[in-house]
Design a protein around this motif. Structure first.
Motif, PDB file in Angstrom:
ATOM      1  N   ILE A  28      10.479  -0.100 -14.807  1.00  0.00           N
ATOM      2  CA  ILE A  28      10.672   0.574 -13.551  1.00  0.00           C
ATOM      3  C   ILE A  28       9.438   1.581 -13.489  1.00  0.00           C
ATOM      4  CG2 ILE A  28      11.726   2.487 -11.784  1.00  0.00           C
ATOM      5  CD1 ILE A  28      12.676  -0.691 -11.810  1.00  0.00           C
ATOM      6  N   GLY A  29       9.300   2.064 -14.763  1.00  0.00           N
ATOM      7  CA  GLY A  29       8.024   3.109 -14.765  1.00  0.00           C
ATOM      8  C   GLY A  29       6.637   2.306 -14.885  1.00  0.00           C
ATOM      9  N   ALA A  30       6.491   1.214 -15.393  1.00  0.00           N
ATOM     10  CA  ALA A  30       5.370   0.245 -15.167  1.00  0.00           C
ATOM     11  C   ALA A  30       5.068   0.023 -13.819  1.00  0.00           C
ATOM     12  CB  ALA A  30       5.283  -0.856 -16.291  1.00  0.00           C
ATOM     13  N   LEU A  31       6.106  -0.399 -12.972  1.00  0.00           N
ATOM     14  CA  LEU A  31       6.058  -0.928 -11.898  1.00  0.00           C
ATOM     15  C   LEU A  31       5.827   0.395 -10.851  1.00  0.00           C
ATOM     16  CD1 LEU A  31       6.287  -3.223  -9.955  1.00  0.00           C
ATOM     17  CD2 LEU A  31       8.747  -2.556  -9.601  1.00  0.00           C
ATOM     18  N   THR A  32       6.172   1.488 -11.173  1.00  0.00           N
ATOM     19  CA  THR A  32       5.803   2.687 -10.474  1.00  0.00           C
ATOM     20  C   THR A  32       4.319   2.903 -10.525  1.00  0.00           C
ATOM     21  OG1 THR A  32       7.964   3.674 -10.874  1.00  0.00           O
ATOM     22  CG2 THR A  32       5.949   5.167 -10.148  1.00  0.00           C
ATOM     23  N   MET A  33       3.706   2.856 -11.808  1.00  0.00           N
ATOM     24  CA  MET A  33       2.266   3.170 -12.013  1.00  0.00           C
ATOM     25  C   MET A  33       1.545   1.963 -11.355  1.00  0.00           C
ATOM     26  SD  MET A  33       2.043   5.699 -13.894  1.00  0.00           S
ATOM     27  CE  MET A  33       0.638   5.723 -15.039  1.00  0.00           C
ATOM     28  N   LYS A  34       2.020   0.768 -11.222  1.00  0.00           N
ATOM     29  CA  LYS A  34       1.356  -0.364 -10.425  1.00  0.00           C
ATOM     30  C   LYS A  34       1.519  -0.163  -9.107  1.00  0.00           C
ATOM     31  CE  LYS A  34      -0.451  -4.598 -10.009  1.00  0.00           C
ATOM     32  NZ  LYS A  34      -1.692  -4.795 -10.120  1.00  0.00           N
ATOM     33  N   ALA A  35       2.312   0.433  -8.352  1.00  0.00           N
ATOM     34  CA  ALA A  35       2.276   0.723  -7.164  1.00  0.00           C
ATOM     35  C   ALA A  35       1.249   2.047  -6.790  1.00  0.00           C
ATOM     36  CB  ALA A  35       3.665   1.557  -6.623  1.00  0.00           C
ATOM     37  N   VAL A  36       1.193   2.876  -7.607  1.00  0.00           N
ATOM     38  CA  VAL A  36       0.139   3.996  -7.476  1.00  0.00           C
ATOM     39  C   VAL A  36      -1.157   3.085  -7.477  1.00  0.00           C
ATOM     40  CG1 VAL A  36      -1.160   6.076  -8.769  1.00  0.00           C
ATOM     41  CG2 VAL A  36       1.502   5.892  -8.477  1.00  0.00           C
ATOM     42  N   ALA A  37      -1.504   2.317  -8.676  1.00  0.00           N
ATOM     43  CA  ALA A  37      -2.912   1.697  -8.658  1.00  0.00           C
ATOM     44  C   ALA A  37      -3.185   0.980  -7.407  1.00  0.00           C
ATOM     45  CB  ALA A  37      -2.758   0.974  -9.983  1.00  0.00           C
ATOM     46  N   ASP A  38      -2.280   0.287  -6.816  1.00  0.00           N
ATOM     47  CA  ASP A  38      -2.369  -0.592  -5.570  1.00  0.00           C
ATOM     48  C   ASP A  38      -2.307   0.300  -4.265  1.00  0.00           C
ATOM     49  OD1 ASP A  38      -2.425  -2.630  -7.051  1.00  0.00           O
ATOM     50  OD2 ASP A  38      -0.592  -3.431  -7.051  1.00  0.00           O
ATOM     51  N   GLY A  39      -2.189   1.563  -4.466  1.00  0.00           N
ATOM     52  CA  GLY A  39      -2.188   2.247  -3.297  1.00  0.00           C
ATOM     53  C   GLY A  39      -0.859   2.447  -2.461  1.00  0.00           C
ATOM     54  N   ARG A  40       0.134   1.849  -2.919  1.00  0.00           N
ATOM     55  CA  ARG A  40       1.358   1.676  -2.320  1.00  0.00           C
ATOM     56  C   ARG A  40       2.071   3.225  -2.494  1.00  0.00           C
ATOM     57  NH1 ARG A  40       3.096  -3.539  -1.226  1.00  0.00           N
ATOM     58  NH2 ARG A  40       1.705  -5.186  -2.297  1.00  0.00           N
ATOM     59  N   LEU A  41       1.658   3.880  -3.330  1.00  0.00           N
ATOM     60  CA  LEU A  41       2.303   5.109  -3.633  1.00  0.00           C
ATOM     61  C   LEU A  41       0.799   6.039  -3.740  1.00  0.00           C
ATOM     62  CD1 LEU A  41       5.170   4.906  -6.102  1.00  0.00           C
ATOM     63  CD2 LEU A  41       5.292   5.420  -3.807  1.00  0.00           C
ATOM     64  N   ARG A  42       1.017   7.248  -2.837  1.00  0.00           N
ATOM     65  CA  ARG A  42      -0.289   8.118  -3.100  1.00  0.00           C
ATOM     66  C   ARG A  42      -0.609   8.599  -4.516  1.00  0.00           C
ATOM     67  NH1 ARG A  42      -0.864  13.571  -2.593  1.00  0.00           N
ATOM     68  NH2 ARG A  42       1.336  13.768  -1.637  1.00  0.00           N
ATOM     69  N   SER A  43       0.110   9.068  -5.316  1.00  0.00           N
ATOM     70  CA  SER A  43      -0.046   9.607  -6.525  1.00  0.00           C
ATOM     71  C   SER A  43       1.358   9.808  -7.257  1.00  0.00           C
ATOM     72  CB  SER A  43      -0.639  10.606  -6.714  1.00  0.00           C
ATOM     73  OG  SER A  43       0.101  11.866  -6.382  1.00  0.00           O
ATOM     74  N   LEU A  44       1.298  10.135  -8.654  1.00  0.00           N
ATOM     75  CA  LEU A  44       2.530  10.254  -9.295  1.00  0.00           C
ATOM     76  C   LEU A  44       3.028  11.840  -8.785  1.00  0.00           C
ATOM     77  CD1 LEU A  44       1.966   9.475 -13.146  1.00  0.00           C
ATOM     78  CD2 LEU A  44       3.279   8.057 -11.190  1.00  0.00           C
ATOM     79  N   ASP A  45       2.214  12.527  -8.216  1.00  0.00           N
ATOM     80  CA  ASP A  45       2.596  13.946  -7.741  1.00  0.00           C
ATOM     81  C   ASP A  45       2.908  13.674  -6.374  1.00  0.00           C
ATOM     82  OD1 ASP A  45       2.099  15.167 -10.305  1.00  0.00           O
ATOM     83  OD2 ASP A  45      -0.010  14.862 -10.234  1.00  0.00           O
ATOM     84  N   GLN A  46       3.140  12.603  -5.880  1.00  0.00           N
ATOM     85  CA  GLN A  46       3.647  12.539  -4.468  1.00  0.00           C
ATOM     86  C   GLN A  46       5.032  13.088  -4.294  1.00  0.00           C
ATOM     87  OE1 GLN A  46       3.303   8.688  -2.879  1.00  0.00           O
ATOM     88  NE2 GLN A  46       3.981   9.143  -0.889  1.00  0.00           N
ATOM     89  N   PRO A  47       5.555  14.049  -3.462  1.00  0.00           N
ATOM     90  CA  PRO A  47       6.711  14.451  -3.261  1.00  0.00           C
ATOM     91  C   PRO A  47       7.711  13.306  -2.567  1.00  0.00           C
ATOM     92  CG  PRO A  47       5.731  15.456  -1.644  1.00  0.00           C
ATOM     93  CD  PRO A  47       4.533  14.727  -2.631  1.00  0.00           C
ATOM     94  N   LEU A  48       8.916  13.453  -2.839  1.00  0.00           N
ATOM     95  CA  LEU A  48      10.071  12.621  -2.079  1.00  0.00           C
ATOM     96  C   LEU A  48      10.235  12.636  -0.710  1.00  0.00           C
ATOM     97  CD1 LEU A  48      13.170  12.226  -4.713  1.00  0.00           C
ATOM     98  CD2 LEU A  48      11.037  10.932  -4.515  1.00  0.00           C
ATOM     99  N   ARG A  49       9.668  13.968  -0.166  1.00  0.00           N
ATOM    100  CA  ARG A  49       9.624  14.041   1.294  1.00  0.00           C
ATOM    101  C   ARG A  49       8.808  13.145   1.862  1.00  0.00           C
ATOM    102  NH1 ARG A  49       6.795  18.677  -0.146  1.00  0.00           N
ATOM    103  NH2 ARG A  49       4.694  18.344   0.339  1.00  0.00           N
ATOM    104  N   GLU A  50       7.774  12.589   1.156  1.00  0.00           N
ATOM    105  CA  GLU A  50       6.684  11.449   1.535  1.00  0.00           C
ATOM    106  C   GLU A  50       7.271  10.191   1.271  1.00  0.00           C
ATOM    107  OE1 GLU A  50       2.871  12.066   0.143  1.00  0.00           O
ATOM    108  OE2 GLU A  50       2.889  14.279   0.805  1.00  0.00           O
ATOM    109  N   ALA A  51       7.687  10.064  -0.009  1.00  0.00           N
ATOM    110  CA  ALA A  51       8.005   8.605  -0.577  1.00  0.00           C
ATOM    111  C   ALA A  51       9.598   8.324  -0.197  1.00  0.00           C
ATOM    112  CB  ALA A  51       7.805   8.734  -2.113  1.00  0.00           C
ATOM    113  N   LEU A  52      10.232   9.210   0.013  1.00  0.00           N
ATOM    114  CA  LEU A  52      11.671   8.793   0.431  1.00  0.00           C
ATOM    115  C   LEU A  52      12.285   9.853   1.153  1.00  0.00           C
ATOM    116  CD1 LEU A  52      13.310   6.357  -0.998  1.00  0.00           C
ATOM    117  CD2 LEU A  52      14.364   8.000  -2.485  1.00  0.00           C
TER     118      LEU A  52
END
Length: 390
Positions: A123-147
């Motif tokens: 799950i950690g690796a897949l999260t980094m992949k989502a950041v790399a692919d632009g599916r998540l803005r960054s690791l510092d994105q708050p849950l109010r945006e992501a969820l």
């Protein structure tokens, strides 16, 4: 028996039966999930297992096809470590070859074993992949945006990074652990059957979403809570717009050449439990470990270099990992025993009861260990290195 005594006995039995029925009715109302939880029990270590499961599709990769086993056996010391800790499987892959494969009685190379919390690292690796692919803005994105809309207001400020590092301030069961080498997934082994963790384990985040909050006194303090990974699972499903098992298969499991696996889910038609219980062969974990350790395959990196190095903690100083460190759902530690030929930092995935996948990029070594008890963390690597004699 005198007539009066018989009448009183019958009334007592009737009263007890009524109390039992009322109690069962009360439990059915207060904890309708309880029968299924009791039937499943602690997730079985060996497949097949009771419960609901989703298939994680596999794949093939010419670079990661099962290589021939050399026939090497564990040293007497390594074998003793394995047996004393109730080991089930031990495998070492060095420079792309399976150089050691050892199994307990009743376990074969095709046996699917329960990862328990090792799957958190994927799950950690897949999260980094989502950041790399632009599916998540960054690791510092708050849950109010992501969820958005999940949990109480304090949860909305928690970041993806804080979930990954178990520093979110969310507490479902009040016993986080700080020691890495002896860490246990206490939420899975000591569960209040009427508590929030039991409801999470049977119904997912949706079952406890309304009560989730981030406690200011715990925010940014390490506290191992399965709910962090469960929330990341929800984040990833939204980011990838597909079930979590499909996202994992597409981005990691199939590209690594792993065979199809079975992933526990909360119930029929419900999501998989992101923090636990992926049933796969030791060889599949060796392939996936190698895939992440090598950052994908030649010509097709899994992550940009900087994100890959951050995931594995490759730029950390020895002093930062010497006492064990919980990183981005992947742990780091240090080999520094005097007189040993193997030394330096290493990364590892760890699951309850001692399931381990070690990654040593400098030595191009992956070691996978399954069992029913913790095997000495560092000694396992030292003795494996001695056994394969590179």
């Amino acid at each position: 028996m005198p007539p009066l005594t018989r009448i009183l006995s019958r009334r007592l039995v009737a009263a007890l039966c009524l109390l039992c029925l009322l109690g069962a009715g009360g439990i059915a109302i207060a904890a309708p999930y309880l029968p299924r939880l009791l039937l499943e029990g602690y997730p079985a270590a060996i497949w097949p297992a009771y419960g609901s499961f989703a298939v994680v599709p596999g794949g093939t990769s010419e670079a990661l096809l099962p290589p021939a086993v050399s026939g090497l056996q564990p040293s007497p010391t390594l074998k003793a470590l394995f047996e004393d800790s109730n080991g089930r499987a031990l495998m070492a892959v060095h420079k792309g070859r399976v150089v050691l494969a050892h199994y307990a009685d009743g376990i074969t190379s095709e046996t699917r074993l329960n990862s328990y919390s090792m799957v958190k690292s994927l799950i950690g690796a897949l999260t980094m992949k989502a950041v790399a692919d632009g599916r998540l803005r960054s690791l510092d994105q708050p849950l109010r945006e992501a969820l958005p809309g999940v949990g109480q207001p304090s949860l909305s400020e928690v970041t993806i990074r804080e979930l990954l590092e178990m520093r979110s301030g969310i507490e479902v069961e009040a016993h986080g652990f700080t020691a890495v080498s002896g860490d246990k997934d206490v939420e899975a082994t000591k569960m209040n059957l009427f508590g929030a963790m039991a409801r999470l384990h049977t119904g997912g985040v949706a079952a406890i979403a309304s009560e989730l909050k981030s406690l200011p006194e715990l925010r940014r303090t390490y506290s191992y809570q399965n709910v962090n990974t469960a929330l990341l699972g929800m984040v990833l499903e939204r980011a990838y717009r597909r079930p979590l098992e499909q996202a994992l298969a597409a981005e990691i499991w199939a590209p690594a050449g792993a065979a199809p696996a079975m992933w526990r889910r909360y119930g029929e038609e419900l999501d998989v439990s992101a923090y636990c219980c992926l049933y796969a062969r030791p060889l599949d974990w060796a392939k996936v470990g190698a895939y992440i350790m090598h950052n994908g395959t030649a010509g097709k990196p899994f992550l940009p270099e900087a994100l890959w190095r951050e995931l594995l903690g490759l730029d950390l100083a020895d002093r930062d990992v010497a006492d064990g460190r919980y990183g981005l759902h992947i742990r780091q530690d240090l080999l520094d025993r005097p007189g040993e030929t193997l030394s330096g930092p290493f990364s590892f995935f760890m699951g309850s009861r001692g399931q381990i996948t070690y990654l040593l990029p400098e030595q191009d070594l992956v070691v996978v260990r399954f069992g029913d008890g913790f095997q000495k963390l560092h000694s396992t690597l030292y003795e494996t290195w001695r056994s394969i004699g590179p």
